[in-house]
Scaffold this active site. Sequence first.
Site, PDB file in Angstrom:
ATOM      1  N   VAL A  24       0.860  -1.187   0.000  1.00  0.00           N
ATOM      2  CA  VAL A  24       0.000   0.000   0.000  1.00  0.00           C
ATOM      3  C   VAL A  24       0.894   1.233   0.000  1.00  0.00           C
ATOM      4  O   VAL A  24       1.793   1.360   0.832  1.00  0.00           O
ATOM      5  CB  VAL A  24      -0.925   0.038   1.249  1.00  0.00           C
ATOM      6  CG1 VAL A  24      -1.710   1.340   1.294  1.00  0.00           C
ATOM      7  CG2 VAL A  24      -1.876  -1.158   1.252  1.00  0.00           C
TER       8      VAL A  24
ATOM      9  N   ALA B 227       4.478   4.220   2.861  1.00  0.00           N
ATOM     10  CA  ALA B 227       4.026   2.968   2.247  1.00  0.00           C
ATOM     11  C   ALA B 227       4.248   1.839   3.239  1.00  0.00           C
ATOM     12  O   ALA B 227       4.919   2.016   4.260  1.00  0.00           O
ATOM     13  CB  ALA B 227       4.811   2.689   0.973  1.00  0.00           C
ATOM     14  N   LYS B 228       3.693   0.704   2.956  1.00  0.00           N
ATOM     15  CA  LYS B 228       3.984  -0.501   3.741  1.00  0.00           C
ATOM     16  C   LYS B 228       3.618  -1.703   2.902  1.00  0.00           C
ATOM     17  O   LYS B 228       2.707  -1.638   2.068  1.00  0.00           O
ATOM     18  CB  LYS B 228       3.172  -0.501   5.033  1.00  0.00           C
ATOM     19  CG  LYS B 228       3.664  -1.472   6.069  1.00  0.00           C
ATOM     20  CD  LYS B 228       5.001  -1.030   6.660  1.00  0.00           C
ATOM     21  CE  LYS B 228       5.096  -1.190   8.128  1.00  0.00           C
ATOM     22  NZ  LYS B 228       5.976  -0.217   8.733  1.00  0.00           N
ATOM     23  N   GLY B 229       4.330  -2.795   3.130  1.00  0.00           N
ATOM     24  CA  GLY B 229       4.029  -4.016   2.410  1.00  0.00           C
ATOM     25  C   GLY B 229       3.932  -5.181   3.361  1.00  0.00           C
ATOM     26  O   GLY B 229       4.413  -5.112   4.494  1.00  0.00           O
TER      27      GLY B 229
ATOM     28  N   ASP C 179      10.745  -4.903   8.262  1.00  0.00           N
ATOM     29  CA  ASP C 179       9.714  -4.694   9.274  1.00  0.00           C
ATOM     30  C   ASP C 179       9.590  -6.033  10.020  1.00  0.00           C
ATOM     31  O   ASP C 179      10.545  -6.806  10.036  1.00  0.00           O
ATOM     32  CB  ASP C 179       8.407  -4.242   8.596  1.00  0.00           C
ATOM     33  CG  ASP C 179       7.434  -3.594   9.568  1.00  0.00           C
ATOM     34  OD1 ASP C 179       7.578  -2.395   9.857  1.00  0.00           O
ATOM     35  OD2 ASP C 179       6.515  -4.284  10.057  1.00  0.00           O
TER      36      ASP C 179
END
Length: 435
Positions: free
Chosen positions: A78, A123-125, A164
């Site tokens: 995202v 963002a992050k995945g 992360d």
Amino acid sequence: MPFKRSVYERSIYQEPAPIRDSDDPFQSMVERFDVAAEILELDPGFYEYLITPAHVHITAVPVEMDDGRVKMYEGIRVIHNEVLGPSKGGIRFAPDVSVDEVKALAAWMTWKCAVVGVPFGGAKGGVRCNPKAMSPKEVERLTRRYTANLIDVFGPDKDIPAPDMNTNAQIMAWVLDTYSMHSRRTENAVVTGKPVLLGGSVGRREATGRGVMTVTLSAMERLGMRADESTVAVQGFGNVGSVAAQLLSEQGCKIVAVSDVTGGYYNADGLDVQAMIEYTEANNGSLEGYSEAQVITNDELLALDVDVLIPAAKEDQITKKNAGNVKARIIAEGANGPTTPAADDILNEQGTLVIPDILANAGGVTVSYFEWVQDRQGYFWTLDRVNRRLDRAMREAFDNVFEASEQYDVSLRIGAYVLGIDKVATALQMRGIYG
Ligand code: GLU
């Protein structure tokens, strides 16, 4: 080879998803956003713009397992906002990854970068999987296929992943390699948190924990507390919690409790953090069986009579059910989203000073930015330079947030949201709406 039904039997739909004691994390973000938006008198159109993720990518990630069977995983990336710069944020591998969670984490990256003055969007995945039940080769194939599927999304000037939860420098090396193979040149600035030998930054691995230490010391100073007279409990003994515990103990704090997924470990006379780190290194990353401490539960750890509590594990740990039991004067949020909005109200009421995630754990992305700058210049800094610049950035961010909270008479969390949102909204105003 024709697929048999059994191929799908162990698919993502069978992965166990732990039940959360929580509100939806994206909703948690929006609730705080709403309070800040009201203070800022944000234009309704800008309000909509700033809570809406810019791009949501969902991609099926097939992986050939070591036994030859194929398993399908759900991959998510995202991009919440790109107004301040290329988007930035980690990739997590965990069984409970969901689109809503990743949307919240991506938005937190947007506000985090803005609060600490890093010129990136958020963002992050994530991939919904249980990496602990996979072999290193299976994790590698998963990482490479996820990267290949998102090859047009990632890029040193577009969207830059980082580690992360359950991801690390090795996994970033595979992202770098896969991306570089597709672009036919080595692009080390496409990820941060990679091994130093591949263009990583010294100090990056410790940066989040180090930032937690810096803001904790700043908060102690404001409250007239002394490090060498303070006790600390840390929930989570991964990359963030273990480093924060170690650095705070070096500052003279007594670390009386730490925990990991196997439980809590307590010693009123203070734990030997270094020995515990060495224990986990020799014990598959886990504290299980550590004998120099009394075993306590997670709930007991959160309720200990300590000066500082550092939730550095995962979301939704301090909820309306247990916030009233917290006795710490300071909570420094090493994790993203460890406190629910309902818990915030209780903590504010009882006078607990909460250093919010988007400030407290911003050290990681700050050194990610330093890493990206070093990669692009092809010139690498000393550890001393990285740490000095990180410490300065964190202290300044803390002071800015503290002053905003005093100015608007709100919690540090809302002060941080006000600062972050104001910066992104002002940049959006300057850029205007295209079209
Ligand atoms: N995953 C870390 C965070 O939540 C770091 C992100 C980055 O360095 O891009 O802040």
